[in-house]
Write a protein that holds these residues in place. Sequence first.
Motif, PDB file in Angstrom:
ATOM      1  N   PRO A  93       1.082  -0.881  -0.165  1.00 59.66           N
ATOM      2  CA  PRO A  93       0.219  -0.038   0.080  1.00 59.66           C
ATOM      3  C   PRO A  93       0.275   1.400  -0.346  1.00 59.66           C
ATOM      4  O   PRO A  93       2.157   1.236   0.845  1.00 59.66           O
ATOM      5  CB  PRO A  93      -0.521  -0.247   1.455  1.00 59.66           C
ATOM      6  CG  PRO A  93       0.676  -1.193   1.957  1.00 59.66           C
ATOM      7  CD  PRO A  93       1.298  -1.674   1.168  1.00 59.66           C
ATOM      8  N   LEU A  94       0.376   2.435  -0.679  1.00 57.10           N
ATOM      9  CA  LEU A  94       1.140   3.834  -1.089  1.00 57.10           C
ATOM     10  C   LEU A  94       0.039   4.840  -1.273  1.00 57.10           C
ATOM     11  O   LEU A  94      -1.160   4.340  -1.469  1.00 57.10           O
ATOM     12  CB  LEU A  94       1.799   3.355  -2.256  1.00 57.10           C
ATOM     13  CG  LEU A  94       3.218   2.484  -2.533  1.00 57.10           C
ATOM     14  CD1 LEU A  94       3.954   2.568  -3.891  1.00 57.10           C
ATOM     15  CD2 LEU A  94       4.320   2.335  -1.260  1.00 57.10           C
ATOM     16  N   PRO A  95       0.775   5.849  -0.315  1.00 56.61           N
ATOM     17  CA  PRO A  95      -0.688   6.863  -0.069  1.00 56.61           C
ATOM     18  C   PRO A  95      -0.859   7.446  -1.691  1.00 56.61           C
ATOM     19  O   PRO A  95       0.121   7.049  -2.551  1.00 56.61           O
ATOM     20  CB  PRO A  95       0.168   7.458   0.285  1.00 56.61           C
ATOM     21  CG  PRO A  95       2.117   8.045   0.160  1.00 56.61           C
ATOM     22  CD  PRO A  95       2.049   5.865   0.455  1.00 56.61           C
ATOM     23  N   ARG A  96      -1.373   8.188  -2.274  1.00 51.73           N
ATOM     24  CA  ARG A  96      -1.606   9.316  -3.323  1.00 51.73           C
ATOM     25  C   ARG A  96       0.022  10.217  -3.659  1.00 51.73           C
ATOM     26  O   ARG A  96       0.201   9.510  -4.815  1.00 51.73           O
ATOM     27  CB  ARG A  96      -2.875   9.953  -3.196  1.00 51.73           C
ATOM     28  CG  ARG A  96      -2.967  10.262  -4.982  1.00 51.73           C
ATOM     29  CD  ARG A  96      -3.794  11.076  -4.612  1.00 51.73           C
ATOM     30  NE  ARG A  96      -4.899  11.806  -6.421  1.00 51.73           N
ATOM     31  CZ  ARG A  96      -4.134  12.974  -6.739  1.00 51.73           C
ATOM     32  NH1 ARG A  96      -3.282  13.218  -6.157  1.00 51.73           N
ATOM     33  NH2 ARG A  96      -4.192  13.660  -8.172  1.00 51.73           N
ATOM     34  N   VAL A  97       0.234  10.475  -3.243  1.00 49.40           N
ATOM     35  CA  VAL A  97       1.616  11.048  -3.886  1.00 49.40           C
ATOM     36  C   VAL A  97       2.635  10.168  -3.946  1.00 49.40           C
ATOM     37  O   VAL A  97       3.592  10.121  -4.597  1.00 49.40           O
ATOM     38  CB  VAL A  97       2.163  12.188  -2.213  1.00 49.40           C
ATOM     39  CG1 VAL A  97       2.304  10.879  -0.677  1.00 49.40           C
ATOM     40  CG2 VAL A  97       3.007  12.850  -2.779  1.00 49.40           C
TER      41      VAL A  97
END
Length: 200
Positions: A93-97
């Motif tokens: 999982p990664l943030p939108r940035v």
Amino acid sequence: MFLSCTPAAYISARDSACLHHPAPSCALPRTPLRAHPLPSRSRIQLHTMLSTFYAWSIEHIKRVFEAKSERDCLQALEDTFSHRLEFTFNGSPLPRVGLQKIVLAMLQSSGFCLNVDWLNAVEVPRDGANRNGMLGGYYIIRNVKKPLPGSSTLACFERHKSVNVEIESESPDPSVDSRRIVKLAIVATDVPVQTTQPPY
């Protein structure tokens, strides 16, 4: 003296009474006409049929990866991905940035010369106007530049990507295409491009 009884002049005593003293049963009730205003635009539900999710994805993903400047890329990302995006890259999982950093790094290393080639996709709309739904697709990003393992020299790769996305409309206005990707799961691998060396 005789009175003229021609049809044009003859009026019975009863008819004469109704003309001079009309009884309630002789008068027809009059209902005032009421003007009915036309419904305003805000009350009209325009169920506009939007383009397919596959066509939408082809257009928007090409705008992201085939952008010719950082500004164009950032605008394409804004028009494609929701700010509440749930994103995973190869299971992490990664943030939108994080998505933004991956895309910009690919574009900058290639000199803003990436090319997207969609191979196939399967889509499932959740309504009759293509406002919300899901898509699974496969595409290749060509002209990716990255160093080979153990070397600082940039080599050419193709990034093969399988994507599963959920797309939702973010505006309640049915006449506006406000679709954004709200969930994105990417499985990707980079394949070296085999170059043919010229004979000496």
